[in-house]
Design an enzyme around this catalytic site. Structure first.
Site, PDB file in Angstrom:
ATOM      1  N   HIS A 152      35.785  67.055   7.169  1.00 25.20           N
ATOM      2  CA  HIS A 152      36.871  67.256   6.195  1.00 25.20           C
ATOM      3  C   HIS A 152      36.512  66.624   4.846  1.00 25.20           C
ATOM      4  O   HIS A 152      36.768  67.209   3.782  1.00 25.20           O
ATOM      5  CB  HIS A 152      38.169  66.621   6.694  1.00 25.20           C
ATOM      6  CG  HIS A 152      38.669  67.150   8.004  1.00 25.20           C
ATOM      7  ND1 HIS A 152      38.788  66.360   9.123  1.00 25.20           N
ATOM      8  CD2 HIS A 152      39.099  68.381   8.368  1.00 25.20           C
ATOM      9  CE1 HIS A 152      39.276  67.077  10.128  1.00 25.20           C
ATOM     10  NE2 HIS A 152      39.467  68.317   9.698  1.00 25.20           N
TER      11      HIS A 152
ATOM     12  N   LEU B 201      30.964  67.999  13.950  1.00 22.68           N
ATOM     13  CA  LEU B 201      32.116  67.098  13.964  1.00 22.68           C
ATOM     14  C   LEU B 201      33.390  67.910  14.181  1.00 22.68           C
ATOM     15  O   LEU B 201      33.539  69.001  13.625  1.00 22.68           O
ATOM     16  CB  LEU B 201      32.209  66.330  12.641  1.00 22.68           C
ATOM     17  CG  LEU B 201      31.032  65.418  12.301  1.00 22.68           C
ATOM     18  CD1 LEU B 201      31.372  64.573  11.074  1.00 22.68           C
ATOM     19  CD2 LEU B 201      30.650  64.519  13.469  1.00 22.68           C
TER      20      LEU B 201
HETATM   21  P1  AMP Z   1      40.973  71.424  10.981  1.00 24.67           P
HETATM   22  O1  AMP Z   1      41.611  70.141  10.584  1.00 24.67           O
HETATM   23  O2  AMP Z   1      40.184  71.327  12.241  1.00 24.67           O
HETATM   24  O3  AMP Z   1      41.935  72.571  10.949  1.00 24.67           O
HETATM   25  O4  AMP Z   1      39.893  71.749   9.866  1.00 24.67           O
HETATM   26  C1  AMP Z   1      40.238  71.787   8.518  1.00 24.67           C
HETATM   27  C2  AMP Z   1      39.094  72.338   7.732  1.00 24.67           C
HETATM   28  O5  AMP Z   1      37.938  71.514   7.912  1.00 24.67           O
HETATM   29  C3  AMP Z   1      38.682  73.753   8.157  1.00 24.67           C
HETATM   30  O6  AMP Z   1      38.350  74.504   6.997  1.00 24.67           O
HETATM   31  C4  AMP Z   1      37.471  73.500   9.020  1.00 24.67           C
HETATM   32  O7  AMP Z   1      36.576  74.585   9.066  1.00 24.67           O
HETATM   33  C5  AMP Z   1      36.850  72.318   8.314  1.00 24.67           C
HETATM   34  N1  AMP Z   1      35.974  71.571   9.213  1.00 24.67           N
HETATM   35  C6  AMP Z   1      36.266  71.108  10.458  1.00 24.67           C
HETATM   36  N2  AMP Z   1      35.189  70.509  11.005  1.00 24.67           N
HETATM   37  C7  AMP Z   1      34.193  70.600  10.092  1.00 24.67           C
HETATM   38  C8  AMP Z   1      32.818  70.182  10.067  1.00 24.67           C
HETATM   39  N3  AMP Z   1      32.258  69.549  11.098  1.00 24.67           N
HETATM   40  N4  AMP Z   1      32.089  70.455   8.959  1.00 24.67           N
HETATM   41  C9  AMP Z   1      32.650  71.102   7.907  1.00 24.67           C
HETATM   42  N5  AMP Z   1      33.928  71.528   7.870  1.00 24.67           N
HETATM   43  C10 AMP Z   1      34.696  71.274   8.948  1.00 24.67           C
END
Ligand code: AMP
Length: 277
Positions: free
Chosen positions: A33, A180
């Site tokens: 994030h 991650l």
């Molecule tokens: P989430 O909180 O899981 O809904 O993710 C929020 C945003 O962070 C989304 O756009 C995900 O694709 C991105 N995201 C989650 N994990 C990663 C990661 N390991 N690397 C890059 N972006 C991520």
């Protein structure tokens, strides 16, 4: 860093900001994030990270209730990264009345993740459009970690003429290659050691493709069988074209390998873009 919970307050605060970049998240902030926040900062003077665990995108029996909620920690990390505003609405704020209007995504939303998580992308698209309407950003950053989500959001923003630039971000990984994810914390110590194998199976397919092999179905089968041998419950490991997430045609060169599998009770996803020779 400012923390705002109400849409009215957010709009008042932003009314004179001409250039805002939004980073939608469900919280439990990790370095993945934070990399999105860093990219957002390079794109706009004001960065709004939204933290909202969206019930609508969780299926029955999924982890909505136990999804990690770590708001204080999240804010400390976001502040250290130079985030401007955290928008943290509660459920009442986002769904003041029962949601009856939805974004109805196209067929691609019923494949891959959508096949195993019915209604997931309808919930994602609906909350994203609501967050976009609350924040009214000029741009927004989404991770390639959720590759199908990024592809679907790009298309709906395009087709619905939303004046928002969608910026993709590369996947951030642990040193052993595991992408991650907030869900990694569900893994036991033993499962955590095994978890990078999903990535390794995807890398194996990448190497085959790079060497000129296009026997995709055989590759998918081999990767699935490998994971199953190590105790994974495999939803899919597949090769698709990047643009439409369809099975590659003979002349498709921009490909992506996508995988989803469950280890113990934790479902992990990963993917990798590959250029075929
Ligand atoms: P989430 O909180 O899981 O809904 O993710 C929020 C945003 O962070 C989304 O756009 C995900 O694709 C991105 N995201 C989650 N994990 C990663 C990661 N390991 N690397 C890059 N972006 C991520």
């Amino acid at each position: 860093m400012e923390i705002i919970g109400s849409i009215d307050q957010l709009r008042a605060r932003l009314s004179s900001e001409p250039d805002v970049c939004c980073v939608p998240t469900m919280g439990n902030i990790h370095d993945g994030h934070l990399s999105l926040v860093k990219i957002a900062r390079q794109n706009a003077p004001v960065v709004i990270t939204t933290i909202f665990v969206n019930r609508l995108q969780f299926g029955q029996g999924e982890d909505f209730e136990r999804y990690p909620r770590t708001f204080e920690d999240d804010c400390a990390k976001l502040e250290a990264e130079g985030n401007t505003i955290v928008f943290h609405p509660d459920e009442q704020e986002m769904y003041a009345e029962q949601q009856e209007f939805f974004i109805d995504p196209p067929k691609v939303a019923n494949t891959l993740e959508g096949r195993f998580r019915r209604g997931h992308f309808r919930g994602v698209c609906t909350v994203v459009v609501k967050l976009f309407n609350a924040v009214q950003p000029q741009s927004a950053v989404f991770g390639k970690k959720d590759y199908q989500q990024l592809a679907i959001i790009r298309r709906f923003v395009d087709q619905l003429l939303l004046p928002i630039r969608i910026i993709p971000a590369e996947t951030i990984r642990a040193p052993d290659g595991l992408a991650l994810s907030s869900r990694n914390r569900y893994l036991s110590a033993e499962e955590r050691k095994e978890a990078p194998r999903l990535r390794e199976a995807i890398l194996q397919i990448r190497d085959w493709i790079r060497s000129g092999d296009r026997r995709f179905v055989a590759m998918e089968y081999a990767a699935g069988a490998l994971l199953a041998r190590y105790g994974w419950n495999v939803d899919y490991v597949v090769v698709r074209n990047q643009r439409e997430l369809r099975r590659p045609a003979a002349d498709d060169k921009d490909l992506v390998v996508l995988g989803a599998a469950t280890l113990g009770s934790t479902r992990l996803i990963d993917n990798l873009e590959v250029s075929a020779p």
